[in-house]
Design a protein around this motif. Structure first.
Motif, PDB file in Angstrom:
ATOM      1  N   PHE A  68       0.589  -1.326   0.458  1.00 29.32           N
ATOM      2  CA  PHE A  68      -0.222  -0.062  -0.022  1.00 29.32           C
ATOM      3  C   PHE A  68       0.826   1.084   0.250  1.00 29.32           C
ATOM      4  O   PHE A  68       0.626   2.055   1.210  1.00 29.32           O
ATOM      5  CB  PHE A  68      -1.073   0.093   0.991  1.00 29.32           C
ATOM      6  N   ASN A  69       1.783   1.444  -1.420  1.00 26.65           N
ATOM      7  CA  ASN A  69       2.069   2.589  -1.728  1.00 26.65           C
ATOM      8  C   ASN A  69       1.910   3.186  -2.696  1.00 26.65           C
ATOM      9  O   ASN A  69       2.142   2.188  -3.277  1.00 26.65           O
ATOM     10  CB  ASN A  69       3.854   1.917  -0.835  1.00 26.65           C
ATOM     11  N   GLY A  70       1.419   4.217  -2.961  1.00 23.17           N
ATOM     12  CA  GLY A  70       1.745   4.349  -4.371  1.00 23.17           C
ATOM     13  C   GLY A  70       0.135   4.267  -5.001  1.00 23.17           C
ATOM     14  O   GLY A  70      -1.025   4.253  -3.316  1.00 23.17           O
ATOM     15  N   THR A  71      -0.155   4.602  -5.995  1.00 27.38           N
ATOM     16  CA  THR A  71      -1.805   4.808  -6.627  1.00 27.38           C
ATOM     17  C   THR A  71      -2.111   2.501  -6.647  1.00 27.38           C
ATOM     18  O   THR A  71      -1.407   1.948  -7.430  1.00 27.38           O
ATOM     19  CB  THR A  71      -1.783   4.872  -8.003  1.00 27.38           C
ATOM     20  N   ILE A  72      -2.969   2.230  -5.985  1.00 28.27           N
ATOM     21  CA  ILE A  72      -4.055   0.896  -5.801  1.00 28.27           C
ATOM     22  C   ILE A  72      -5.767   1.376  -6.218  1.00 28.27           C
ATOM     23  O   ILE A  72      -6.099   1.936  -5.718  1.00 28.27           O
ATOM     24  CB  ILE A  72      -3.872  -0.063  -4.517  1.00 28.27           C
ATOM     25  N   ILE A 105      -6.968   4.320  -4.407  1.00 30.98           N
ATOM     26  CA  ILE A 105      -6.518   4.442  -3.081  1.00 30.98           C
ATOM     27  C   ILE A 105      -4.752   5.385  -3.209  1.00 30.98           C
ATOM     28  O   ILE A 105      -4.380   4.594  -3.999  1.00 30.98           O
ATOM     29  CB  ILE A 105      -5.903   3.121  -2.445  1.00 30.98           C
ATOM     30  N   ASP A 106      -5.436   5.822  -2.255  1.00 30.92           N
ATOM     31  CA  ASP A 106      -3.969   6.798  -2.869  1.00 30.92           C
ATOM     32  C   ASP A 106      -2.744   6.712  -1.555  1.00 30.92           C
ATOM     33  O   ASP A 106      -3.671   7.466  -0.335  1.00 30.92           O
ATOM     34  CB  ASP A 106      -4.411   8.329  -3.004  1.00 30.92           C
ATOM     35  N   ALA A 107      -1.783   5.539  -1.261  1.00 30.33           N
ATOM     36  CA  ALA A 107      -1.264   5.395  -0.300  1.00 30.33           C
ATOM     37  C   ALA A 107      -0.177   5.876  -0.569  1.00 30.33           C
ATOM     38  O   ALA A 107       0.924   6.130  -1.659  1.00 30.33           O
ATOM     39  CB  ALA A 107      -1.092   4.182  -0.331  1.00 30.33           C
ATOM     40  N   SER A 108       0.050   6.359   1.393  1.00 34.30           N
ATOM     41  CA  SER A 108       1.528   6.861   1.705  1.00 34.30           C
ATOM     42  C   SER A 108       1.840   5.923   2.945  1.00 34.30           C
ATOM     43  O   SER A 108       1.121   5.985   3.905  1.00 34.30           O
ATOM     44  CB  SER A 108       1.687   8.231   0.769  1.00 34.30           C
ATOM     45  N   TRP A 109       3.398   5.579   3.171  1.00 35.18           N
ATOM     46  CA  TRP A 109       3.904   5.913   4.668  1.00 35.18           C
ATOM     47  C   TRP A 109       5.255   6.838   4.853  1.00 35.18           C
ATOM     48  O   TRP A 109       5.794   7.438   4.141  1.00 35.18           O
ATOM     49  CB  TRP A 109       4.493   4.556   4.327  1.00 35.18           C
ATOM     50  N   GLU A 110       5.449   7.123   5.983  1.00 37.91           N
ATOM     51  CA  GLU A 110       6.283   7.673   7.203  1.00 37.91           C
ATOM     52  C   GLU A 110       6.371   7.419   8.204  1.00 37.91           C
ATOM     53  O   GLU A 110       5.795   6.515   9.337  1.00 37.91           O
ATOM     54  CB  GLU A 110       6.114   9.687   6.757  1.00 37.91           C
ATOM     55  N   LYS A 111       7.743   7.429   8.596  1.00 34.62           N
ATOM     56  CA  LYS A 111       7.903   7.728   9.971  1.00 34.62           C
ATOM     57  C   LYS A 111       7.561   9.033  10.677  1.00 34.62           C
ATOM     58  O   LYS A 111       7.282   9.820  10.053  1.00 34.62           O
ATOM     59  CB  LYS A 111       9.483   7.575  10.368  1.00 34.62           C
ATOM     60  N   ARG A 112       6.942   8.322  11.897  1.00 36.85           N
ATOM     61  CA  ARG A 112       6.193   9.470  12.877  1.00 36.85           C
ATOM     62  C   ARG A 112       7.110   8.826  14.174  1.00 36.85           C
ATOM     63  O   ARG A 112       6.329   7.590  14.978  1.00 36.85           O
ATOM     64  CB  ARG A 112       4.697   9.929  13.106  1.00 36.85           C
ATOM     65  N   ASP A 113       7.719   9.944  14.906  1.00 35.09           N
ATOM     66  CA  ASP A 113       8.035   9.315  16.356  1.00 35.09           C
ATOM     67  C   ASP A 113       9.064   7.444  16.203  1.00 35.09           C
ATOM     68  O   ASP A 113       8.275   6.999  17.155  1.00 35.09           O
ATOM     69  CB  ASP A 113       7.276   9.208  17.617  1.00 35.09           C
ATOM     70  N   GLY A 114       9.675   7.770  14.918  1.00 35.27           N
ATOM     71  CA  GLY A 114      10.249   6.224  15.223  1.00 35.27           C
ATOM     72  C   GLY A 114       9.475   5.083  14.816  1.00 35.27           C
ATOM     73  O   GLY A 114       9.260   4.181  14.703  1.00 35.27           O
ATOM     74  N   VAL A 115       7.604   5.302  14.342  1.00 30.32           N
ATOM     75  CA  VAL A 115       6.772   4.718  13.964  1.00 30.32           C
ATOM     76  C   VAL A 115       6.719   4.346  12.512  1.00 30.32           C
ATOM     77  O   VAL A 115       5.636   5.928  11.297  1.00 30.32           O
ATOM     78  CB  VAL A 115       5.044   4.615  15.325  1.00 30.32           C
ATOM     79  N   PHE A 155      -5.119 -11.094   1.479  1.00 32.77           N
ATOM     80  CA  PHE A 155      -4.112 -11.531   0.650  1.00 32.77           C
ATOM     81  C   PHE A 155      -3.145 -11.367  -0.352  1.00 32.77           C
ATOM     82  O   PHE A 155      -3.885 -11.566  -1.695  1.00 32.77           O
ATOM     83  CB  PHE A 155      -4.675 -13.659   0.034  1.00 32.77           C
ATOM     84  N   LEU A 156      -2.058 -11.120   0.016  1.00 32.86           N
ATOM     85  CA  LEU A 156      -1.215 -11.055  -0.992  1.00 32.86           C
ATOM     86  C   LEU A 156      -1.018 -12.546  -1.962  1.00 32.86           C
ATOM     87  O   LEU A 156      -0.397 -13.237  -1.747  1.00 32.86           O
ATOM     88  CB  LEU A 156       0.031 -10.824  -0.449  1.00 32.86           C
ATOM     89  N   VAL A 157      -0.977 -11.758  -3.603  1.00 37.24           N
ATOM     90  CA  VAL A 157      -0.944 -13.203  -4.842  1.00 37.24           C
ATOM     91  C   VAL A 157      -0.023 -12.464  -5.152  1.00 37.24           C
ATOM     92  O   VAL A 157       1.011 -13.365  -5.457  1.00 37.24           O
ATOM     93  CB  VAL A 157      -2.243 -12.831  -5.562  1.00 37.24           C
ATOM     94  N   ASN A 158       0.423 -11.413  -5.604  1.00 34.88           N
ATOM     95  CA  ASN A 158       1.825 -11.449  -6.666  1.00 34.88           C
ATOM     96  C   ASN A 158       1.621 -10.279  -5.964  1.00 34.88           C
ATOM     97  O   ASN A 158       0.814  -9.399  -5.289  1.00 34.88           O
ATOM     98  CB  ASN A 158       2.198 -11.571  -7.377  1.00 34.88           C
ATOM     99  N   ASP A 159       3.118  -9.422  -6.391  1.00 36.98           N
ATOM    100  CA  ASP A 159       3.784  -7.916  -5.682  1.00 36.98           C
ATOM    101  C   ASP A 159       2.391  -6.751  -6.196  1.00 36.98           C
ATOM    102  O   ASP A 159       3.041  -5.696  -5.965  1.00 36.98           O
ATOM    103  CB  ASP A 159       5.083  -7.512  -6.287  1.00 36.98           C
ATOM    104  N   LYS A 160       1.605  -7.115  -7.667  1.00 39.08           N
ATOM    105  CA  LYS A 160       0.458  -6.416  -8.147  1.00 39.08           C
ATOM    106  C   LYS A 160      -0.813  -6.165  -7.589  1.00 39.08           C
ATOM    107  O   LYS A 160      -1.443  -5.702  -7.355  1.00 39.08           O
ATOM    108  CB  LYS A 160       0.892  -6.433  -9.078  1.00 39.08           C
ATOM    109  N   VAL A 161      -0.902  -8.111  -7.508  1.00 40.30           N
ATOM    110  CA  VAL A 161      -2.151  -8.289  -6.906  1.00 40.30           C
ATOM    111  C   VAL A 161      -2.744  -8.836  -5.532  1.00 40.30           C
ATOM    112  O   VAL A 161      -2.059  -9.362  -4.489  1.00 40.30           O
ATOM    113  CB  VAL A 161      -2.728  -9.438  -8.184  1.00 40.30           C
ATOM    114  N   PHE A 202      -7.708  -6.068  -5.249  1.00 41.53           N
ATOM    115  CA  PHE A 202      -6.927  -4.665  -5.643  1.00 41.53           C
ATOM    116  C   PHE A 202      -5.680  -4.936  -6.781  1.00 41.53           C
ATOM    117  O   PHE A 202      -4.908  -5.937  -6.697  1.00 41.53           O
ATOM    118  CB  PHE A 202      -6.281  -4.876  -4.456  1.00 41.53           C
ATOM    119  N   SER A 203      -5.548  -4.099  -7.763  1.00 43.73           N
ATOM    120  CA  SER A 203      -4.225  -4.115  -8.637  1.00 43.73           C
ATOM    121  C   SER A 203      -3.451  -2.563  -8.591  1.00 43.73           C
ATOM    122  O   SER A 203      -4.103  -1.754  -8.337  1.00 43.73           O
ATOM    123  CB  SER A 203      -4.579  -4.430  -9.432  1.00 43.73           C
ATOM    124  N   LYS A 204      -2.536  -3.016  -8.355  1.00 46.47           N
ATOM    125  CA  LYS A 204      -1.567  -2.173  -7.580  1.00 46.47           C
ATOM    126  C   LYS A 204      -0.640  -0.911  -8.813  1.00 46.47           C
ATOM    127  O   LYS A 204      -0.010  -2.762  -9.967  1.00 46.47           O
ATOM    128  CB  LYS A 204       0.109  -2.392  -6.899  1.00 46.47           C
TER     129      LYS A 204
END
Length: 180
Positions: A40-44, A65-75, A150-156, A177-179
């Motif tokens: 869940f990073n980028g557009t899905i 889905i517009d998804a992004s991740w960041e560190k906040r206080d080490g989390v 359930f992750l099927v592959n890096d895209k699905v 889902f399709s990344k």
């Protein structure tokens, strides 16, 4: 009378143990391993349907889905901004904030989620449990979600959710889902 009460008690206990379901550890050896921050990073894109308890398809939808991740206080904290387009022409939006608790556990929050969503990952699977405040016919119902990804592959990724109220099955959501 006593035997009748014991029989009902035994049925109740069996019914409760039947609700335990499959533990997420069942999938710990499955590959590819699911890392929420990586998938869940980028557009899905997602395509899904809601089925009532009889199995009839009630609504279909597309979610962007517009998804992004960041560190906040080490989390590690993820934001999943979801825009839904429903088959009846309506749209809706949900913004998840997901925090990684440790290597396997996550906590999620969204405006229409009552309390915290609790997630646990193992292998290619993630199991979420949460209560969703669901508007139905001018009222809001707090509905229990038992949500598996359930992750099927890096895209699905495939997603299946059971919805319950007072322990009774209301329906299910199936989603692919399709990344990009």
């Amino acid at each position: 009378m006593r035997n009748s009460c014991l029989a009902w008690l035994a049925c109740g206990i069996l019914g409760l143990t039947g609700c335990a379901g499959v533990p997420v550890d069942r999938y710990r050896a499955e590959q590819p391993a699911l890392d929420l921050a990586r998938y869940f990073n980028g557009t899905i894109d997602g395509w899904g349907m809601f089925q009532d308890r009889s199995g009839a398809v009630i609504k279909r939808f597309h979610v962007l889905i517009d998804a992004s991740w960041e560190k906040r206080d080490g989390v590690d904290v993820g934001t999943l901004d979801e825009t839904f387009s429903w088959s009846d022409g309506t749209t809706s939006r949900r913004v998840w904030t997901i925090s990684r608790v440790d290597a396997r556990r996550y906590v999620g929050r969204a405006d229409d989620v009552v309390g915290d969503a609790q997630g646990e990952a193992a292998g290619n699977a993630l199991h979420w449990r949460y209560v969703l405040a669901l508007p139905v016919d001018g009222r809001v119902w707090n509905v229990d979600f038992d949500d598996w990804m359930f992750l099927v592959n890096d895209k699905v990724m495939l997603n299946r959710s059971e919805m319950r109220k007072f322990g009774f099955r209301l329906g299910a959501v199936t989603l692919s889902f399709s990344k990009r």
